[in-house]
Design a protein around this motif. Structure first.
Motif, mmCIF file in Angstrom:
data_model
loop_
_atom_site.group_PDB
_atom_site.id
_atom_site.type_symbol
_atom_site.label_atom_id
_atom_site.label_comp_id
_atom_site.label_asym_id
_atom_site.label_seq_id
_atom_site.Cartn_x
_atom_site.Cartn_y
_atom_site.Cartn_z
ATOM 1 N N VAL A 14 0.855 -1.187 0.000
ATOM 2 C CA VAL A 14 0.000 0.000 0.000
ATOM 3 C C VAL A 14 0.890 1.235 0.000
ATOM 4 O O VAL A 14 1.913 1.274 0.680
ATOM 5 C CB VAL A 14 -0.900 0.033 1.260
ATOM 6 C CG1 VAL A 14 -1.738 1.304 1.299
ATOM 7 C CG2 VAL A 14 -1.789 -1.185 1.314
ATOM 8 N N ASP A 15 0.486 2.243 -0.756
ATOM 9 C CA ASP A 15 1.180 3.521 -0.737
ATOM 10 C C ASP A 15 0.158 4.631 -0.900
ATOM 11 O O ASP A 15 -0.981 4.390 -1.316
ATOM 12 C CB ASP A 15 2.217 3.585 -1.858
ATOM 13 C CG ASP A 15 3.320 4.609 -1.584
ATOM 14 O OD1 ASP A 15 3.253 5.313 -0.550
ATOM 15 O OD2 ASP A 15 4.229 4.721 -2.414
ATOM 16 N N THR A 16 0.554 5.844 -0.571
ATOM 17 C CA THR A 16 -0.354 6.978 -0.694
ATOM 18 C C THR A 16 -0.366 7.507 -2.127
ATOM 19 O O THR A 16 0.602 7.366 -2.863
ATOM 20 C CB THR A 16 0.053 8.132 0.245
ATOM 21 O OG1 THR A 16 1.373 8.543 -0.068
ATOM 22 C CG2 THR A 16 -0.048 7.726 1.696
ATOM 23 N N LYS A 34 -4.563 12.653 1.165
ATOM 24 C CA LYS A 34 -3.930 11.419 0.708
ATOM 25 C C LYS A 34 -4.955 10.294 0.669
ATOM 26 O O LYS A 34 -5.693 10.066 1.629
ATOM 27 C CB LYS A 34 -2.782 11.011 1.635
ATOM 28 C CG LYS A 34 -1.633 12.002 1.642
ATOM 29 C CD LYS A 34 -0.956 12.079 0.298
ATOM 30 C CE LYS A 34 0.241 13.020 0.364
ATOM 31 N NZ LYS A 34 0.866 13.202 -0.920
ATOM 32 N N SER A 35 -5.019 9.621 -0.466
ATOM 33 C CA SER A 35 -5.766 8.384 -0.603
ATOM 34 C C SER A 35 -4.731 7.268 -0.681
ATOM 35 O O SER A 35 -3.527 7.517 -0.538
ATOM 36 C CB SER A 35 -6.626 8.409 -1.863
ATOM 37 O OG SER A 35 -7.744 9.240 -1.697
ATOM 38 N N TYR A 36 -5.187 6.070 -0.957
ATOM 39 C CA TYR A 36 -4.285 4.924 -0.939
ATOM 40 C C TYR A 36 -4.474 4.058 -2.175
ATOM 41 O O TYR A 36 -5.558 3.998 -2.748
ATOM 42 C CB TYR A 36 -4.497 4.102 0.344
ATOM 43 C CG TYR A 36 -4.093 4.918 1.539
ATOM 44 C CD1 TYR A 36 -2.797 4.875 2.009
ATOM 45 C CD2 TYR A 36 -4.979 5.815 2.123
ATOM 46 C CE1 TYR A 36 -2.390 5.678 3.056
ATOM 47 C CE2 TYR A 36 -4.584 6.628 3.171
ATOM 48 C CZ TYR A 36 -3.290 6.551 3.630
ATOM 49 O OH TYR A 36 -2.885 7.364 4.654
ATOM 50 N N ASP A 48 -7.311 1.488 -6.089
ATOM 51 C CA ASP A 48 -7.083 2.583 -5.154
ATOM 52 C C ASP A 48 -8.392 3.014 -4.506
ATOM 53 O O ASP A 48 -9.455 2.511 -4.843
ATOM 54 C CB ASP A 48 -6.413 3.769 -5.858
ATOM 55 C CG ASP A 48 -7.252 4.345 -6.982
ATOM 56 O OD1 ASP A 48 -8.436 4.663 -6.751
ATOM 57 O OD2 ASP A 48 -6.731 4.476 -8.095
ATOM 58 N N TRP A 69 -5.532 12.751 5.412
ATOM 59 C CA TRP A 69 -5.548 11.434 4.780
ATOM 60 C C TRP A 69 -6.882 10.752 5.038
ATOM 61 O O TRP A 69 -7.593 11.051 5.991
ATOM 62 C CB TRP A 69 -4.393 10.576 5.281
ATOM 63 C CG TRP A 69 -4.564 10.012 6.658
ATOM 64 C CD1 TRP A 69 -4.994 8.754 6.988
ATOM 65 C CD2 TRP A 69 -4.337 10.680 7.900
ATOM 66 N NE1 TRP A 69 -5.029 8.602 8.336
ATOM 67 C CE2 TRP A 69 -4.636 9.775 8.931
ATOM 68 C CE3 TRP A 69 -3.909 11.968 8.241
ATOM 69 C CZ2 TRP A 69 -4.524 10.109 10.275
ATOM 70 C CZ3 TRP A 69 -3.800 12.292 9.583
ATOM 71 C CH2 TRP A 69 -4.100 11.362 10.577
ATOM 72 N N GLU A 74 -7.190 3.948 4.004
ATOM 73 C CA GLU A 74 -5.952 3.342 4.495
ATOM 74 C C GLU A 74 -6.234 1.976 5.117
ATOM 75 O O GLU A 74 -5.551 0.991 4.819
ATOM 76 C CB GLU A 74 -5.296 4.260 5.523
ATOM 77 C CG GLU A 74 -4.029 3.693 6.116
ATOM 78 C CD GLU A 74 -3.439 4.587 7.190
ATOM 79 O OE1 GLU A 74 -2.210 4.564 7.347
ATOM 80 O OE2 GLU A 74 -4.194 5.288 7.897
ATOM 81 N N THR A 78 -5.084 -1.470 3.287
ATOM 82 C CA THR A 78 -4.090 -2.232 4.043
ATOM 83 C C THR A 78 -4.568 -3.674 4.211
ATOM 84 O O THR A 78 -3.792 -4.625 4.022
ATOM 85 C CB THR A 78 -3.827 -1.571 5.409
ATOM 86 O OG1 THR A 78 -3.299 -0.259 5.181
ATOM 87 C CG2 THR A 78 -2.849 -2.378 6.245
ATOM 88 N N SER A 81 -4.376 -5.423 0.806
ATOM 89 C CA SER A 81 -3.006 -5.730 0.390
ATOM 90 C C SER A 81 -2.479 -7.007 1.032
ATOM 91 O O SER A 81 -1.541 -7.627 0.522
ATOM 92 C CB SER A 81 -2.065 -4.562 0.693
ATOM 93 O OG SER A 81 -1.827 -4.446 2.080
#
Length: 126
Positions: A14-16, A34-36, A48, A69, A74, A78, A81
């Protein structure tokens, strides 16, 4: 139910990602948070939370300003993922001799859902 094709290779990470959407109401409305996104082992974006309707934006302030965020995005991404790792773990659990029938049923149902197979086929393959 037809068997699904092979999923993208794990592990997934996972990343922003920047989201220019709005959050807050009235005079407290702001844009940008920030989304993910989830990426496969080759760095390809899989999905996403940018257009999610389940957004809950948190904001923290420090000497550099505000950091906003999507905490639901998130949490959801997470969890998503971890899917390849959890599938492998459940498949290993199903190989455990003497597994309680209730645990076996839950694991087999999850494996079936993740692989597009019938529960009966998963249990047969144990």
């Amino acid at each position: 139910m037809a068997k699904l094709c092979k999923p993208s290779p794990g592990p997934w990470e996972v990343d922003t990602v920047d989201n220019d959407g709005m959050y807050g109401d009235g005079p407290d409305a702001h844009s940008g948070f920030k989304s993910y996104a989830v990426y496969d082992a080759n760095g390809q974006a899989l999905f996403d939370s940018i257009n999610s309707d389940a957004i809950e934006v948190d904001v923290e302030y420090d000497e550099f300003g505000a950091y906003a965020w999507d905490r639901v995005g998130e949490a959801n991404l997470t969890l998503a993922s971890a899917s390849p790792d959890m599938l492998l773990a459940l498949q290993e659990v199903l190989k455990t001799p003497g597994l309680q029938s209730g645990v076996q049923a839950m694991c087999a149902a999850a494996v079936a859902k993740a692989t597009g197979r019938d529960v009966a086929d998963v249990v047969k393959g144990i």
